[in-house]
Design an enzyme around this catalytic site. Structure first.
Site, PDB file in Angstrom:
ATOM      1  N   HIS A   1       0.776  -1.247   5.434  1.00  0.00           N
ATOM      2  CA  HIS A   1      -0.574  -0.884   5.010  1.00  0.00           C
ATOM      3  C   HIS A   1      -1.091   0.126   6.038  1.00  0.00           C
ATOM      4  CE1 HIS A   1      -4.395  -0.898   3.243  1.00  0.00           C
ATOM      5  NE2 HIS A   1      -4.713  -2.172   3.246  1.00  0.00           N
TER       6      HIS A   1
ATOM      7  N   ARG B   1     -12.214  -4.248  -1.291  1.00  0.00           N
ATOM      8  CA  ARG B   1     -12.560  -3.398  -0.152  1.00  0.00           C
ATOM      9  C   ARG B   1     -11.735  -2.122  -0.111  1.00  0.00           C
ATOM     10  NH1 ARG B   1     -12.793  -8.206   2.627  1.00  0.00           N
ATOM     11  NH2 ARG B   1     -10.621  -7.886   3.076  1.00  0.00           N
ATOM     12  N   THR B   2     -10.415  -2.254  -0.206  1.00  0.00           N
ATOM     13  CA  THR B   2      -9.550  -1.073  -0.069  1.00  0.00           C
ATOM     14  C   THR B   2      -9.749  -0.102  -1.223  1.00  0.00           C
ATOM     15  OG1 THR B   2      -7.909  -2.400   1.111  1.00  0.00           O
ATOM     16  CG2 THR B   2      -7.168  -0.296   0.238  1.00  0.00           C
TER      17      THR B   2
ATOM     18  N   ARG C   1      -1.392   0.383  -4.554  1.00  0.00           N
ATOM     19  CA  ARG C   1      -1.194  -0.946  -3.951  1.00  0.00           C
ATOM     20  C   ARG C   1      -0.338  -1.725  -4.935  1.00  0.00           C
ATOM     21  NH1 ARG C   1      -4.966  -5.248  -0.895  1.00  0.00           N
ATOM     22  NH2 ARG C   1      -4.731  -3.581   0.608  1.00  0.00           N
TER      23      ARG C   1
ATOM     24  N   LYS D   1       1.344  -4.693 -20.685  1.00  0.00           N
ATOM     25  CA  LYS D   1       2.146  -4.730 -21.912  1.00  0.00           C
ATOM     26  C   LYS D   1       3.621  -4.485 -21.625  1.00  0.00           C
ATOM     27  CE  LYS D   1      -1.838  -2.885 -24.404  1.00  0.00           C
ATOM     28  NZ  LYS D   1      -2.388  -1.710 -25.131  1.00  0.00           N
TER      29      LYS D   1
END
Length: 313
Positions: A132, A54-55, A104, A82
């Site tokens: 957030h 969603r975000t 995020r 990696k």
């Protein structure tokens, strides 16, 4: 405002400007031509170290609606898997000339660190259990649209506060905008530092609901738990779940909210989730307008976003 790292960094005027700009953009978005040329030639990178459909999709669509070029960078299958560090990834983005980076990350403070390594604007899309801010902005925008005010609004935030970045950002932003917030959760799911937050604390959901205008239910984040924070899901639902009977105790204009994803039957019943007084789908729609507003204000010029769109038609 160069970055958006914390809801607590926003003044009342800055937060109100974002909300008002989002409303303008939402109204203009109802027209047949939905794109604005405001960020044409700018590059926005979605740097997601955690999964979030969603975000990430909301930020991507918001940037594209403003005519920015968008690069989606997922940690899985990239150089990060990696062993590349966040700083090295930041230097790579810097070399590419990214104007804005939406990040995020599972580590609290990651967005703040990134802001010191790149010249472009950094938008925090969730860092660990810290914050957030755009979720709080869209939640507050939804409250203002539904209730008509924020000053003096009584908001209950219920559930897994301990692991919730949404709760912290909402408490800070609601306080800035004049609302009264009460956190409700089992003692085991309250943060140790909750006494420093600008809000009240309660362990009795029924008592709090009776005097609340808004109730925001939080998901129990089992993936972040490394121990038993409550006896059983059934016991948690009985004491801290929002069902139709509890919701009926609130006044007729009160609304129920949830940042998603919802676990129906645990923190919220299907009856409440599907009620016209539940704003979950509105929150998702409003998220697009809020993220467009934030990107425009951080990366755009001084001209009106609406005027810029009209000039491009």
């Amino acid at each position: 405002m160069r970055h958006l790292l914390s809801a607590g960094d926003l003044s009342r005027d800055e937060a109100t400007l974002i909300l008002d700009t989002a409303r303008e953009l939402a109204q203009a978005g109802a027209r047949s031509v939905k794109k604005f040329p405001t960020l044409r030639g700018r590059t926005v990178v979605n740097l997601f170290y955690e999964d979030s459909t969603r975000t990430r999709t909301s930020f991507e669509l918001a940037a594209k609606r403003l005519s920015a070029d968008v690069i989606n960078f997922s940690a899985k299958g990239s150089s990060v898997s990696k062993g590349e560090s966040l700083k090295d990834t930041a230097l790579t983005l810097q070399a590419m000339g990214a104007d804005g980076v939406v990040i995020r990350h599972s580590a609290s403070g990651a967005a703040h660190r990134l802001s010191g390594w790149v010249d472009g604007s950094v938008l925090n899309a969730g860092d660990g259990t810290h914050e957030h801010p755009t979720q709080a902005l869209l939640d507050v925008y939804t409250m203002r649209e539904r209730m008509g005010r924020l000053d003096g609004l009584r908001v209950a935030i219920v559930g897994d506060v301990r692991h919730s970045r949404v709760a912290r950002s909402n408490v800070l932003l609601l306080h800035t905008l004049g609302a009264e917030t009460t956190l409700v959760a089992p003692p085991t799911l309250m943060p140790v530092s909750v006494h420093t937050w600008p809000c009240s604390v309660s362990y009795d959901l029924d008592e709090t609901l009776a005097k609340s205008d808004v109730v925001m239910m939080l998901r129990v984040q089992a993936e972040r738990m490394q121990g038993a924070y409550f006896p059983t899901p059934r016991e948690y639902s009985r004491r801290y779940g929002l069902d139709g009977e509890r919701f009926a105790k609130m006044h007729d204009e009160a609304i129920a909210m949830h940042p998603g994803p919802m676990v129906r039957g645990m923190e919220i019943s299907a009856e409440v989730a599907d009620s016209p007084r539940c704003t979950v789908t509105e929150q998702v729609a409003n998220g697009l307008s809020i993220r467009m507003a934030v990107l425009y204000l951080l990366l755009g010029g001084s001209e009106s976003a609406i005027g810029a769109r009209d000039a491009g038609n």
